[in-house]
Motif scaffolding. Sequence first.
Motif, PDB file in Angstrom:
ATOM      1  N   MET A 136     -36.899  51.405 -10.315  1.00 16.14           N
ATOM      2  CA  MET A 136     -37.669  50.218  -9.942  1.00 16.14           C
ATOM      3  C   MET A 136     -38.866  50.605  -9.078  1.00 16.14           C
ATOM      4  O   MET A 136     -39.990  50.150  -9.304  1.00 16.14           O
ATOM      5  N   LEU A 137     -38.649  51.466  -8.107  1.00 15.19           N
ATOM      6  CA  LEU A 137     -39.743  51.905  -7.238  1.00 15.19           C
ATOM      7  C   LEU A 137     -40.796  52.683  -8.025  1.00 15.19           C
ATOM      8  O   LEU A 137     -41.995  52.523  -7.806  1.00 15.19           O
ATOM      9  N   SER A 138     -40.354  53.495  -8.956  1.00  8.77           N
ATOM     10  CA  SER A 138     -41.283  54.253  -9.802  1.00  8.77           C
ATOM     11  C   SER A 138     -42.128  53.311 -10.659  1.00  8.77           C
ATOM     12  O   SER A 138     -43.350  53.488 -10.784  1.00  8.77           O
ATOM     13  N   TYR A 139     -41.491  52.311 -11.244  1.00 10.72           N
ATOM     14  CA  TYR A 139     -42.228  51.326 -12.054  1.00 10.72           C
ATOM     15  C   TYR A 139     -43.238  50.555 -11.201  1.00 10.72           C
ATOM     16  O   TYR A 139     -44.335  50.251 -11.656  1.00 10.72           O
ATOM     17  N   SER A 152     -40.857  45.168 -15.702  1.00 10.03           N
ATOM     18  CA  SER A 152     -39.824  46.171 -15.955  1.00 10.03           C
ATOM     19  C   SER A 152     -39.133  46.587 -14.660  1.00 10.03           C
ATOM     20  O   SER A 152     -37.922  46.822 -14.636  1.00 10.03           O
ATOM     21  N   ALA A 153     -39.876  46.658 -13.591  1.00 12.34           N
ATOM     22  CA  ALA A 153     -39.286  46.951 -12.278  1.00 12.34           C
ATOM     23  C   ALA A 153     -38.325  45.836 -11.878  1.00 12.34           C
ATOM     24  O   ALA A 153     -37.225  46.098 -11.362  1.00 12.34           O
ATOM     25  N   PHE A 154     -38.718  44.615 -12.142  1.00 14.67           N
ATOM     26  CA  PHE A 154     -37.863  43.453 -11.857  1.00 14.67           C
ATOM     27  C   PHE A 154     -36.570  43.541 -12.675  1.00 14.67           C
ATOM     28  O   PHE A 154     -35.474  43.309 -12.152  1.00 14.67           O
ATOM     29  N   GLU A 155     -36.688  43.918 -13.930  1.00 15.69           N
ATOM     30  CA  GLU A 155     -35.521  44.063 -14.791  1.00 15.69           C
ATOM     31  C   GLU A 155     -34.572  45.131 -14.236  1.00 15.69           C
ATOM     32  O   GLU A 155     -33.347  44.939 -14.207  1.00 15.69           O
ATOM     33  N   ALA A 156     -35.112  46.242 -13.780  1.00 19.26           N
ATOM     34  CA  ALA A 156     -34.282  47.299 -13.189  1.00 19.26           C
ATOM     35  C   ALA A 156     -33.566  46.787 -11.939  1.00 19.26           C
ATOM     36  O   ALA A 156     -32.392  47.115 -11.697  1.00 19.26           O
ATOM     37  N   GLY A 157     -34.249  45.960 -11.155  1.00 22.84           N
ATOM     38  CA  GLY A 157     -33.627  45.376  -9.971  1.00 22.84           C
ATOM     39  C   GLY A 157     -32.470  44.454 -10.316  1.00 22.84           C
ATOM     40  O   GLY A 157     -31.423  44.467  -9.664  1.00 22.84           O
TER      41      GLY A 157
END
Length: 180
Positions: A11-14, A36-41
């Motif tokens: 998430m941080l990388s995205y 996509s970061a939100f999805e990972a979260g």
Amino acid sequence: MSMSDRLNELMLSYRREARRCLRAKAYLAATVMQVSAFEAGLQAMCFLYPEEVKRTTVYAKKRFRAKRNRALEFSLHQLINIADELSWFPAKRIRWAGKLTTLAGYSHEIRKVRNYVHPGVWTRDGLNPLKFTKGVYGVADEVIDVANSWLLHRVEKDLLKAMKREEKKKPSAAGPTTMP
């Protein structure tokens, strides 16, 4: 390293990649990376609260391919519905930009915007391509920021409860006091 930790790193990388795209004025790419970061979260939350997730209607209806890491099989649509069902987002309706809906509703809207990365979405809609501007990115970023704040609030609240339970279990440092 746990799966939720790995998803948090992703998430941080995205999010870093989204900022790079934003600086380059690549607003579609920035939006896709931010969502996509939100999805990972949301996936990380599923790994933090697996027993709660198993009680949702989304989980009950899902046909999983694997026995492990099932949260990775959920679509973003399903993840948002899980978050809504488990009250990870507030139920309150919000009016913003002339639209009245919940945070889950706005999350679904940014999911739809993210899906413009797929050529089939453009073709099926039969519309001229949506102009991705800094403003479109800004709306997605704001919705995600609010949603992430609510997810973080949930985790912090649970950590505080756990800390209070641990504090009650510990005997006092001074030991029992006795009167002579």
